[in-house]
Design an enzyme around this catalytic site. Structure first.
Site, short mmCIF file in Angstrom:
data_model
loop_
_atom_site.label_atom_id
_atom_site.label_comp_id
_atom_site.label_asym_id
_atom_site.label_seq_id
_atom_site.Cartn_x
_atom_site.Cartn_y
_atom_site.Cartn_z
N CYS A 1 0.84 -1.20 0.00
CA CYS A 1 0.00 0.00 0.00
C CYS A 1 0.88 1.26 0.00
O CYS A 1 1.77 1.39 0.84
CB CYS A 1 -0.93 0.02 1.22
SG CYS A 1 -2.00 1.48 1.28
N GLY B 1 -7.85 -5.16 -9.95
CA GLY B 1 -8.26 -4.17 -8.97
C GLY B 1 -9.20 -3.13 -9.54
O GLY B 1 -10.40 -3.34 -9.66
N ARG B 2 -8.64 -1.97 -9.90
CA ARG B 2 -9.46 -0.83 -10.29
C ARG B 2 -10.38 -1.10 -11.48
O ARG B 2 -11.43 -0.47 -11.61
CB ARG B 2 -8.55 0.37 -10.60
CG ARG B 2 -7.86 0.94 -9.37
CD ARG B 2 -6.81 1.96 -9.74
NE ARG B 2 -5.72 1.35 -10.50
CZ ARG B 2 -4.94 1.99 -11.35
NH1 ARG B 2 -5.15 3.28 -11.59
NH2 ARG B 2 -3.96 1.37 -11.97
N ASP C 1 -2.52 -3.13 -14.56
CA ASP C 1 -2.93 -2.86 -15.95
C ASP C 1 -3.62 -4.02 -16.63
O ASP C 1 -3.47 -4.21 -17.84
CB ASP C 1 -1.72 -2.41 -16.78
CG ASP C 1 -1.18 -1.05 -16.36
OD1 ASP C 1 -1.83 -0.41 -15.52
OD2 ASP C 1 -0.12 -0.65 -16.86
N ASN D 1 -0.07 -8.35 -10.91
CA ASN D 1 -1.06 -7.29 -10.69
C ASN D 1 -0.60 -6.02 -11.40
O ASN D 1 0.55 -5.62 -11.28
CB ASN D 1 -1.22 -7.07 -9.18
CG ASN D 1 -2.22 -5.98 -8.81
OD1 ASN D 1 -2.02 -5.28 -7.83
ND2 ASN D 1 -3.28 -5.82 -9.56
#
Length: 323
Positions: free
Chosen positions: A98, A222-223, A200, A198
């Site tokens: 993070c 994720g996003r 793109d 992880n």
């Protein structure tokens, strides 16, 4: 190929304030993929803080949940790992990636990439304290002058991690620029434990491209799932069968949004759910006709009844035009 005892190569990424129980339920409802919780602060969990305890409690979820822990205190990590196991975690993930300042200030998250001795002690402490598989999620390095992902990955393996997840950006990059898939490939070639890539991956085709390019064992999304909770399932289907499984229609988007809001209401209560729904609405209507006007109207609504009416007005108008 199974990754440990996971039934899919696809993982939903832990996202603070996003991958709560309502979102996890929604993503899981489409089938396929592995579910990871939002990060759980060990300082709060060890005190049995009501909000944090609730986040970590996954006992009633009908699918395996990887619970992610964040912090830096060895004793609290061990205690929190035991508690997370009691609260139904399928496995544990340690957040060492993070980039947020308040996490870094507590010597947690990607700060630990700068203190490999402490990072190793944390992993070992968690591994010793639980019977669950333990993974570590980290980044390419602190910045472009201190790329240490390969060394860090080897340390994770030596410290007892069952698998690792690598985000192909440095801490200083946050989420900007392009993810470095070469570093994922390099890490994969230097460790024996499974590696999850992880960064793109926003489509089934991109997921396949990453796996083929890096030789990673799995992929984390994720996003790209924001406003697309079905994406994890689509990627899972594509990697398993070569088919996406189902097409996305405006009706499906509307149904997903309404299901999401209902889940937020059930979990958080109407008042908080309405506030949270404002950010989700922006994601669900992205790239749709008159989306800006719809968002501007929705964020001014102060009750759920009117919110539902506005959703009906907007989406049904688009659906009727398509028929």
């Amino acid at each position: 190929m199974k990754i440990l005892d996971f039934d899919s190569k696809v993982f939903l990424a832990p996202m603070a304030g996003i991958t709560d129980k309502p979102f996890r339920n929604l993503v899981a409802s489409y089938g396929g993929g592995n579910i990871v919780s939002e990060m759980v602060a060990i300082n709060a969990l060890s005190r049995k803080n009501a909000k944090t305890y609730r986040i970590a409690d996954v006992r009633d979820e009908l699918y395996p949940v990887v619970v992610q822990l964040v912090g830096s205190n060895l004793e609290l990590f061990a205690d929190s790992a035991k508690l997370a196991e009691e609260l139904g975690a399928h496995s544990l993930d340690i957040n060492m990636g993070c980039p947020v300042k308040k996490i870094i200030a507590n010597q947690s998250g990607s700060y630990l990439m700068r203190d490999m001795t402490l990072a190793s002690k944390i992993i070992s402490a968690v591994v010793k304290s639980t019977s669950l598989p333990v993974s570590v999620k980290f980044r390419k390095g602190w910045d472009n002058q201190s790329i240490n992902a390969v060394e860090f990955a080897k340390m994770c393996e030596d410290s007892g991690a069952s698998y690792i997840t690598l985000h192909g950006r440095t801490r200083s990059e946050f989420y900007s620029g392009c993810a470095d898939w070469d570093i994922i490939a390099e890490v994969k070639s230097n460790v024996k434990i499974p590696v999850i890539g992880n960064g793109d991956v926003a489509s089934p085709q991109k997921a396949k491209e990453m796996l083929e390019y890096t030789k990673a064992d799995g992929v984390m999304i994720g996003r790209a799932t924001l406003g697309q909770p079905w994406l994890v399932s689509q990627i899972h289907n594509y990697l398993e069968t070569g088919e996406i499984g189902f097409e996305i229609s405006v009706s499906l988007v509307k149904k997903a949004l309404l299901t999401h809001i209902k889940g937020l209401v059930d979990y958080h209560g109407e008042r908080l759910a309405l506030g949270l729904s404002r950010k989700y609405v922006c994601w669900y209507c992205k790239n749709m006709r008159d989306a800006r006007r719809f968002r501007e109207t929705y964020v001014r609504i102060d009750n759920l009844a009117d919110a539902y009416k506005e959703i009906d007005r907007y989406f049904d108008g688009i659906i009727s035009e398509e028929e």
